[in-house]
Design an enzyme around this catalytic site. Sequence first.
Site, PDB file in Angstrom:
ATOM      1  N   LYS A  83      10.230   3.023   1.630  1.00 22.76           N
ATOM      2  CA  LYS A  83      10.305   1.869   0.714  1.00 22.76           C
ATOM      3  C   LYS A  83      11.729   1.330   0.620  1.00 22.76           C
ATOM      4  CE  LYS A  83       6.750   2.486   1.029  1.00 22.76           C
ATOM      5  NZ  LYS A  83       5.842   3.497   1.578  1.00 22.76           N
ATOM      6  N   HIS A 107       2.393 -16.214 -19.050  1.00 26.85           N
ATOM      7  CA  HIS A 107       2.538 -17.314 -18.088  1.00 26.85           C
ATOM      8  C   HIS A 107       4.022 -17.644 -17.919  1.00 26.85           C
ATOM      9  CE1 HIS A 107       1.671 -20.999 -15.936  1.00 26.85           C
ATOM     10  NE2 HIS A 107       2.548 -21.618 -16.713  1.00 26.85           N
TER      11      HIS A 107
HETATM   12  P1  FAD Z   1       4.232  17.279   0.733  1.00 31.35           P
HETATM   13  O1  FAD Z   1       4.934  16.144   0.112  1.00 31.35           O
HETATM   14  O2  FAD Z   1       4.026  17.263   2.199  1.00 31.35           O
HETATM   15  O3  FAD Z   1       5.049  18.576   0.312  1.00 31.35           O
HETATM   16  C1  FAD Z   1       4.735  19.842   0.793  1.00 31.35           C
HETATM   17  C2  FAD Z   1       5.978  20.694   0.769  1.00 31.35           C
HETATM   18  O4  FAD Z   1       5.612  22.034   1.044  1.00 31.35           O
HETATM   19  C3  FAD Z   1       7.014  20.310   1.816  1.00 31.35           C
HETATM   20  O5  FAD Z   1       8.255  20.079   1.200  1.00 31.35           O
HETATM   21  C4  FAD Z   1       7.074  21.524   2.751  1.00 31.35           C
HETATM   22  O6  FAD Z   1       8.370  21.758   3.261  1.00 31.35           O
HETATM   23  C5  FAD Z   1       6.622  22.640   1.828  1.00 31.35           C
HETATM   24  N1  FAD Z   1       6.012  23.784   2.514  1.00 31.35           N
HETATM   25  C6  FAD Z   1       4.994  23.768   3.401  1.00 31.35           C
HETATM   26  N2  FAD Z   1       4.647  25.012   3.768  1.00 31.35           N
HETATM   27  C7  FAD Z   1       5.486  25.849   3.099  1.00 31.35           C
HETATM   28  C8  FAD Z   1       5.638  27.253   3.058  1.00 31.35           C
HETATM   29  N3  FAD Z   1       4.808  28.073   3.736  1.00 31.35           N
HETATM   30  N4  FAD Z   1       6.616  27.775   2.275  1.00 31.35           N
HETATM   31  C9  FAD Z   1       7.446  26.962   1.565  1.00 31.35           C
HETATM   32  N5  FAD Z   1       7.338  25.628   1.554  1.00 31.35           N
HETATM   33  C10 FAD Z   1       6.366  25.069   2.303  1.00 31.35           C
HETATM   34  N6  FAD Z   1       2.138   8.227  -0.119  1.00 31.35           N
HETATM   35  C11 FAD Z   1       2.079   7.347  -1.142  1.00 31.35           C
HETATM   36  O7  FAD Z   1       1.358   7.593  -2.123  1.00 31.35           O
HETATM   37  N7  FAD Z   1       2.829   6.192  -1.148  1.00 31.35           N
HETATM   38  C12 FAD Z   1       3.637   5.876  -0.112  1.00 31.35           C
HETATM   39  O8  FAD Z   1       4.291   4.833  -0.144  1.00 31.35           O
HETATM   40  C13 FAD Z   1       3.718   6.771   0.986  1.00 31.35           C
HETATM   41  N8  FAD Z   1       4.518   6.502   2.035  1.00 31.35           N
HETATM   42  C14 FAD Z   1       4.616   7.407   3.050  1.00 31.35           C
HETATM   43  C15 FAD Z   1       5.446   7.099   4.125  1.00 31.35           C
HETATM   44  C16 FAD Z   1       5.564   7.980   5.180  1.00 31.35           C
HETATM   45  C17 FAD Z   1       6.486   7.639   6.334  1.00 31.35           C
HETATM   46  C18 FAD Z   1       4.849   9.212   5.152  1.00 31.35           C
HETATM   47  C19 FAD Z   1       4.980  10.211   6.269  1.00 31.35           C
HETATM   48  C20 FAD Z   1       4.012   9.524   4.100  1.00 31.35           C
HETATM   49  C21 FAD Z   1       3.876   8.614   3.043  1.00 31.35           C
HETATM   50  N9  FAD Z   1       3.022   8.869   1.964  1.00 31.35           N
HETATM   51  C22 FAD Z   1       2.945   7.964   0.939  1.00 31.35           C
HETATM   52  C23 FAD Z   1       2.209  10.092   1.892  1.00 31.35           C
HETATM   53  C24 FAD Z   1       2.871  11.121   0.950  1.00 31.35           C
HETATM   54  O9  FAD Z   1       4.162  11.423   1.438  1.00 31.35           O
HETATM   55  C25 FAD Z   1       2.044  12.398   0.866  1.00 31.35           C
HETATM   56  O10 FAD Z   1       0.707  12.074   0.511  1.00 31.35           O
HETATM   57  C26 FAD Z   1       2.600  13.347  -0.186  1.00 31.35           C
HETATM   58  O11 FAD Z   1       3.923  13.703   0.118  1.00 31.35           O
HETATM   59  C27 FAD Z   1       1.746  14.611  -0.293  1.00 31.35           C
HETATM   60  O12 FAD Z   1       2.283  15.440  -1.276  1.00 31.35           O
HETATM   61  P2  FAD Z   1       2.071  17.033  -1.239  1.00 31.35           P
HETATM   62  O13 FAD Z   1       2.777  17.544  -2.446  1.00 31.35           O
HETATM   63  O14 FAD Z   1       0.640  17.350  -1.063  1.00 31.35           O
HETATM   64  O15 FAD Z   1       2.790  17.523   0.101  1.00 31.35           O
HETATM   65  P1  NAD Z   2      -3.789   6.378   9.143  1.00 29.55           P
HETATM   66  O1  NAD Z   2      -4.886   7.365   9.261  1.00 29.55           O
HETATM   67  O2  NAD Z   2      -3.701   5.567   7.902  1.00 29.55           O
HETATM   68  O3  NAD Z   2      -3.854   5.354  10.379  1.00 29.55           O
HETATM   69  C1  NAD Z   2      -3.888   5.813  11.693  1.00 29.55           C
HETATM   70  C2  NAD Z   2      -4.484   4.745  12.582  1.00 29.55           C
HETATM   71  O4  NAD Z   2      -4.323   5.156  13.948  1.00 29.55           O
HETATM   72  C3  NAD Z   2      -5.983   4.536  12.362  1.00 29.55           C
HETATM   73  O5  NAD Z   2      -6.229   3.179  12.106  1.00 29.55           O
HETATM   74  C4  NAD Z   2      -6.608   5.018  13.674  1.00 29.55           C
HETATM   75  O6  NAD Z   2      -7.779   4.287  14.012  1.00 29.55           O
HETATM   76  C5  NAD Z   2      -5.488   4.787  14.672  1.00 29.55           C
HETATM   77  N1  NAD Z   2      -5.608   5.605  15.909  1.00 29.55           N
HETATM   78  C6  NAD Z   2      -5.958   6.923  15.998  1.00 29.55           C
HETATM   79  N2  NAD Z   2      -5.964   7.306  17.302  1.00 29.55           N
HETATM   80  C7  NAD Z   2      -5.602   6.232  18.051  1.00 29.55           C
HETATM   81  C8  NAD Z   2      -5.421   6.001  19.469  1.00 29.55           C
HETATM   82  N3  NAD Z   2      -5.604   6.969  20.364  1.00 29.55           N
HETATM   83  N4  NAD Z   2      -5.032   4.772  19.879  1.00 29.55           N
HETATM   84  C9  NAD Z   2      -4.848   3.777  18.978  1.00 29.55           C
HETATM   85  N5  NAD Z   2      -5.008   3.954  17.616  1.00 29.55           N
HETATM   86  C10 NAD Z   2      -5.378   5.160  17.160  1.00 29.55           C
HETATM   87  O7  NAD Z   2      -2.454   7.216   9.366  1.00 29.55           O
HETATM   88  P2  NAD Z   2      -0.905   6.868   9.196  1.00 29.55           P
HETATM   89  O8  NAD Z   2      -0.666   5.420   9.107  1.00 29.55           O
HETATM   90  O9  NAD Z   2      -0.239   7.665  10.255  1.00 29.55           O
HETATM   91  O10 NAD Z   2      -0.574   7.506   7.783  1.00 29.55           O
HETATM   92  C11 NAD Z   2      -0.733   8.918   7.544  1.00 29.55           C
HETATM   93  C12 NAD Z   2      -1.005   9.205   6.106  1.00 29.55           C
HETATM   94  O11 NAD Z   2       0.133   8.885   5.317  1.00 29.55           O
HETATM   95  C13 NAD Z   2      -2.155   8.375   5.584  1.00 29.55           C
HETATM   96  O12 NAD Z   2      -3.088   9.241   5.001  1.00 29.55           O
HETATM   97  C14 NAD Z   2      -1.562   7.461   4.566  1.00 29.55           C
HETATM   98  O13 NAD Z   2      -2.388   7.350   3.423  1.00 29.55           O
HETATM   99  C15 NAD Z   2      -0.245   8.110   4.197  1.00 29.55           C
HETATM  100  N6  NAD Z   2       0.727   7.012   3.969  1.00 29.55           N
HETATM  101  C16 NAD Z   2       0.567   6.234   2.882  1.00 29.55           C
HETATM  102  C17 NAD Z   2       1.418   5.175   2.681  1.00 29.55           C
HETATM  103  C18 NAD Z   2       1.222   4.324   1.486  1.00 29.55           C
HETATM  104  O14 NAD Z   2       0.507   4.727   0.592  1.00 29.55           O
HETATM  105  N7  NAD Z   2       1.876   3.167   1.402  1.00 29.55           N
HETATM  106  C19 NAD Z   2       2.422   4.888   3.576  1.00 29.55           C
HETATM  107  C20 NAD Z   2       2.544   5.682   4.695  1.00 29.55           C
HETATM  108  C21 NAD Z   2       1.684   6.763   4.865  1.00 29.55           C
END
Ligand code: FAD
Ligand code: NAD
Length: 461
Positions: free
Chosen positions: A52, A440
């Site tokens: 973000k 508004h």
């Molecule tokens: P995580 O955030 O993955 O945390 C798990 C933690 O556990 C990690 O820090 C890891 O190091 C630790 N861990 C794992 N195994 C062990 C172990 N054995 N011992 C000790 N520590 C361990 N979601 C949104 O809602 N809004 C967004 O805008 C958004 N943007 C995203 C953008 C990107 C690029 C990505 C990759 C993801 C995004 N997500 C977003 C998804 C969001 O990050 C995840 O859904 C969220 O972080 C999940 O939370 P969690 O607590 O389940 O796990």
């Molecule tokens: P996603 O599952 O949202 O999208 C993956 C896409 O890749 C799908 O549309 C799928 O059809 C496509 N795909 C799969 N195999 C393919 C292939 N061989 N060739 C072409 N296309 C293919 O996954 P993501 O965008 O990687 O995000 C991962 C997770 O992180 C999601 O669960 C998402 O909710 C979370 N996330 C959330 C936010 C947010 O809330 N703003 C931002 C980033 C990530």
Amino acid sequence: MTEPYDLLVIGAGPGGYEAAIRAAQLGLKVALVEKEKVLGGTCLRVGCIPSKALLESSELFHEAQHGFSAHGITAEARLDLAKMLARKESIVAGLARGIDGLMKKNKITRLSGHARFVAPTRIAVRAADGESEHEARRVLIATGSKVASLKGVDIDGERIVTSTEALSFASVPQHLVVIGAGAIGLELGSVWARLGAKVTVLEYLDRILAGMDTEIAADAHKALAKQGLAFQLGVRVTGARAAQTGAIVDIEGKPSLECDRVLVAVGRSPYTEGLGLDAIGLALDNRGRIPVNAHFETSVPNVYAIGDVIAGPMLAHKASEEGVACVERIATGHGHVNYDAIPSVVYTAPEVASVGKNEEELKAAGRAYRKGAFPFMANGRAKALGHTEGKVKVLADAQTDRVLGVHIVGPRAGDLIAEAVAAIEFGASSEDIARTCHAHPTLAEVLKEAALTVDGRAIHL
Ligand code: FAD
Ligand code: NAD
């Protein structure tokens, strides 16, 4: 021997660290184990927050280049990518310090290292300086998820990368190919396109944003294509490899694409590596997730799981809600997550946001509904902002008028959806939204007008 913890949480993402805080507030003696130096999980380190930060910066850069002149402002925008990346890092570092402070404030014991089950209530923590063992009455697994890989695609972290590396490219790629048109592909594709890269998005399905309302996703597709993102839908990537100067992406039945970087964004999978689930007889489901019941209890007594590592949308706020509900249930006997009221937001421009059921889901369930939609084009504040693309769509039960779903594509959709989430949480009708006074001129008036449209009485349509 020291008294066992009441709760030991594994993983300090938004699910784990918020659960730890709530448990401590409720009087439990809590320990939190994290293998990374920085608390906050995927979300803070390499997910929600850094993405973000870059979306905001890159949107400003793009606005300065393409949007300012309409306001009568002439400015020459020059990119300092190193500074933009440093700003992102300092936001992450500041928030991480905040979480450290919250751990201290709530007297949560922080254990650094990789956690592994020795027994259901005995956890070994391996750190650089050795291994220690800890007893707890209950253990909460909140280990999150990792990037899903794709057969034939060799992620090398250099030319063929995951979202983590795509948050820190040291220079703007000339041509970035994104595999997957989900939230990650579209958000990070937008960032690099705004900073000057040619971006091609390859998607297996015949649409973007699978799971979102089809009409709203189609509007988002149009808007993003207009900004210059090139889409190839209905294509299956079969391989990607580094070449001498860039990378090559192979597509089934089509010519390969040459580019200088490839972002693999085809989803994420639950992370349970090295957790020792075998040692306690905890089996995963066929998608690698930890099965739980409605109270987040696994099949092993006193072991719980929440967040990305269990079923459901992989979203930070879903993980947090589950963590809080889980520990409230442990401490008080009550705790609940309303999965009908979990919003989903994609932070592109325009933003895409939704809550509740979409039209396809209602049709599939045979549920009779009424629909009201209203465009941002007819809203004064949207005109003043210069962002008039998109619409709000309200879906309400045909008999009771209860709001079943709200879907938005448009400016600040991610903030506007909060009102719709509250409406669904309180069981509101579309008439309730329509009769609520909205300031508004605000973008929120578009939601009010969409609700009025359900009953065919929008004022400005
Ligand atoms: P995580 O955030 O993955 O945390 C798990 C933690 O556990 C990690 O820090 C890891 O190091 C630790 N861990 C794992 N195994 C062990 C172990 N054995 N011992 C000790 N520590 C361990 N979601 C949104 O809602 N809004 C967004 O805008 C958004 N943007 C995203 C953008 C990107 C690029 C990505 C990759 C993801 C995004 N997500 C977003 C998804 C969001 O990050 C995840 O859904 C969220 O972080 C999940 O939370 P969690 O607590 O389940 O796990
Ligand atoms: P996603 O599952 O949202 O999208 C993956 C896409 O890749 C799908 O549309 C799928 O059809 C496509 N795909 C799969 N195999 C393919 C292939 N061989 N060739 C072409 N296309 C293919 O996954 P993501 O965008 O990687 O995000 C991962 C997770 O992180 C999601 O669960 C998402 O909710 C979370 N996330 C959330 C936010 C947010 O809330 N703003 C931002 C980033 C990530």
